[in-house]
Motif scaffolding. Sequence first.
Motif, mmCIF file in Angstrom:
data_model
loop_
_atom_site.group_PDB
_atom_site.id
_atom_site.type_symbol
_atom_site.label_atom_id
_atom_site.label_comp_id
_atom_site.label_asym_id
_atom_site.label_seq_id
_atom_site.Cartn_x
_atom_site.Cartn_y
_atom_site.Cartn_z
ATOM 1 N N ASP A 1 55.436 7.610 44.355
ATOM 2 C CA ASP A 1 54.661 8.846 44.346
ATOM 3 C C ASP A 1 55.185 9.764 45.451
ATOM 4 O OD1 ASP A 1 53.039 7.935 42.278
ATOM 5 O OD2 ASP A 1 51.527 7.131 43.647
ATOM 6 N N LEU A 2 55.277 11.067 45.150
ATOM 7 C CA LEU A 2 55.833 12.035 46.089
ATOM 8 C C LEU A 2 54.878 13.206 46.280
ATOM 9 C CD1 LEU A 2 59.454 12.195 44.584
ATOM 10 C CD2 LEU A 2 58.686 10.780 46.503
ATOM 11 N N LEU A 3 54.780 13.688 47.510
ATOM 12 C CA LEU A 3 54.047 14.908 47.830
ATOM 13 C C LEU A 3 55.047 15.907 48.395
ATOM 14 C CD1 LEU A 3 50.920 13.485 49.741
ATOM 15 C CD2 LEU A 3 51.160 13.933 47.291
ATOM 16 N N TYR A 4 55.102 17.099 47.808
ATOM 17 C CA TYR A 4 56.055 18.114 48.267
ATOM 18 C C TYR A 4 55.309 19.339 48.768
ATOM 19 C CZ TYR A 4 59.884 21.408 48.494
ATOM 20 O OH TYR A 4 60.797 22.330 48.961
ATOM 21 N N VAL A 5 55.634 19.778 49.973
ATOM 22 C CA VAL A 5 55.038 20.983 50.551
ATOM 23 C C VAL A 5 56.119 22.038 50.711
ATOM 24 C CG1 VAL A 5 53.858 22.000 52.525
ATOM 25 C CG2 VAL A 5 53.254 19.691 51.763
ATOM 26 N N ALA B 1 47.222 24.908 46.373
ATOM 27 C CA ALA B 1 47.287 25.775 47.540
ATOM 28 C C ALA B 1 47.079 24.991 48.817
ATOM 29 C CB ALA B 1 46.231 26.876 47.441
ATOM 30 N N LEU B 2 47.597 25.542 49.900
ATOM 31 C CA LEU B 2 47.234 25.102 51.233
ATOM 32 C C LEU B 2 46.188 26.063 51.762
ATOM 33 C CD1 LEU B 2 50.740 24.320 52.766
ATOM 34 C CD2 LEU B 2 49.204 22.789 51.547
ATOM 35 N N ALA B 3 45.109 25.516 52.311
ATOM 36 C CA ALA B 3 43.998 26.347 52.773
ATOM 37 C C ALA B 3 44.313 26.975 54.119
ATOM 38 C CB ALA B 3 42.731 25.505 52.868
ATOM 39 N N ARG C 1 53.273 15.551 43.340
ATOM 40 C CA ARG C 1 52.313 16.631 43.560
ATOM 41 C C ARG C 1 52.952 17.697 44.438
ATOM 42 N NH1 ARG C 1 47.432 13.700 46.197
ATOM 43 N NH2 ARG C 1 46.438 15.742 46.024
ATOM 44 N N PHE C 2 52.659 18.957 44.105
ATOM 45 C CA PHE C 2 53.299 20.084 44.774
ATOM 46 C C PHE C 2 52.239 20.955 45.460
ATOM 47 C CE2 PHE C 2 55.944 18.824 41.234
ATOM 48 C CZ PHE C 2 57.236 18.870 41.748
ATOM 49 N N PHE C 3 52.575 21.428 46.659
ATOM 50 C CA PHE C 3 51.701 22.305 47.433
ATOM 51 C C PHE C 3 52.526 23.461 47.978
ATOM 52 C CE2 PHE C 3 50.110 18.040 47.520
ATOM 53 C CZ PHE C 3 48.736 18.159 47.344
ATOM 54 N N SER C 4 51.887 24.621 48.143
ATOM 55 C CA SER C 4 52.603 25.790 48.658
ATOM 56 C C SER C 4 51.686 26.635 49.522
ATOM 57 C CB SER C 4 53.148 26.639 47.502
ATOM 58 O OG SER C 4 53.809 27.794 47.999
ATOM 59 N N SER D 1 53.815 28.251 41.248
ATOM 60 C CA SER D 1 53.928 27.368 40.081
ATOM 61 C C SER D 1 55.074 27.807 39.182
ATOM 62 C CB SER D 1 52.622 27.352 39.297
ATOM 63 O OG SER D 1 51.579 26.752 40.040
ATOM 64 N N GLN D 2 55.218 29.108 38.980
ATOM 65 C CA GLN D 2 56.297 29.621 38.141
ATOM 66 C C GLN D 2 57.660 29.331 38.768
ATOM 67 O OE1 GLN D 2 55.442 33.787 37.624
ATOM 68 N NE2 GLN D 2 53.749 33.425 36.210
ATOM 69 N N ILE D 3 57.773 29.571 40.071
ATOM 70 C CA ILE D 3 59.057 29.398 40.750
ATOM 71 C C ILE D 3 59.442 27.926 40.823
ATOM 72 C CG2 ILE D 3 60.196 29.614 43.002
ATOM 73 C CD1 ILE D 3 58.601 32.254 43.346
ATOM 74 N N ILE D 4 58.503 27.091 41.239
ATOM 75 C CA ILE D 4 58.811 25.662 41.371
ATOM 76 C C ILE D 4 59.074 25.044 40.007
ATOM 77 C CG2 ILE D 4 57.833 23.428 42.042
ATOM 78 C CD1 ILE D 4 56.588 24.821 44.453
ATOM 79 N N SER D 5 58.333 25.448 38.990
ATOM 80 C CA SER D 5 58.585 24.937 37.638
ATOM 81 C C SER D 5 60.001 25.285 37.189
ATOM 82 C CB SER D 5 57.568 25.510 36.649
ATOM 83 O OG SER D 5 56.259 25.062 36.937
#
Length: 280
Positions: A34-38, A264-266, A238-241, A249-253
Amino acid sequence: MTALRTEAPIGVFDSGVGGLSVLRAIRAELPMEDLLYVADSGYAPYGDRDAEFIADRATTITERLLDAGVKAIVVACNTATVVAIEKLRAWCPVPVVAMEPAIKPAAQTTQSGVIGVLATSRTLASPSVARLCAAYGKDIEILLQPCPGLVEQVEKVQLHSDTTRELLLGYLSPLLLAGADTIVLGCTHYPFLAELIRDIVGPDLTIIDPATAVAKELVRRLQGHLRPVPSARTAEVRFFSSTAVEEASQIISALWGSPVLVQALARSAKGKQIGSAALG
């Protein structure tokens, strides 16, 4: 060092979307993890920021990934590495794998004795790059080429535009005229421009992307703490920005090659970007 949980995810972060090139290599090496990408795209490019700001961002994102329970962190950003990696490793309780321009393998590869390094100005001005040049540049010529504007083009997915080509022509032409036969991609955004770079430099020049080497180092560091290859389980990415999630979402996709949902990051009360509950 904290005891590592085999089932825990791996955290990866970059100043923006460039680290997806490293995430892709990690996914290929470790399809069961499992990967988390920021993507800290709200503050990209780091190459134009001062060292204190970059170190603060790297620390904040690392803390949020630790809150999410990761068993390792990959700093998929050359600029963040040269500025902050020593401080991160001094306190981070899990393995931290980082980037550095692949000057050593380039020096071992070149036949002409001339290599070019494409990177941000801050990366090229760092003690880390000076150390690499001193260690591996005794018998070769190392040409350091700052590339302002390229990160922004990748962040906009302008991978084949006239503007991007014009920028690359300006950065590559002096290297080619000097006889460089090997080019180091010293920023994780630049592999997304590899096709255009290849079109400019031709088929014979060697282009070195360190992403696979970073992924293999991660495997080495996590020996004994990796998930067994499952028969049915699908690993989660999972992706966060830190920028607007619809645009992210459009760019990373587009760069990832398949549709993804970016979270999102809060914002904290002080206005700093911090990990949201989704990352905690």
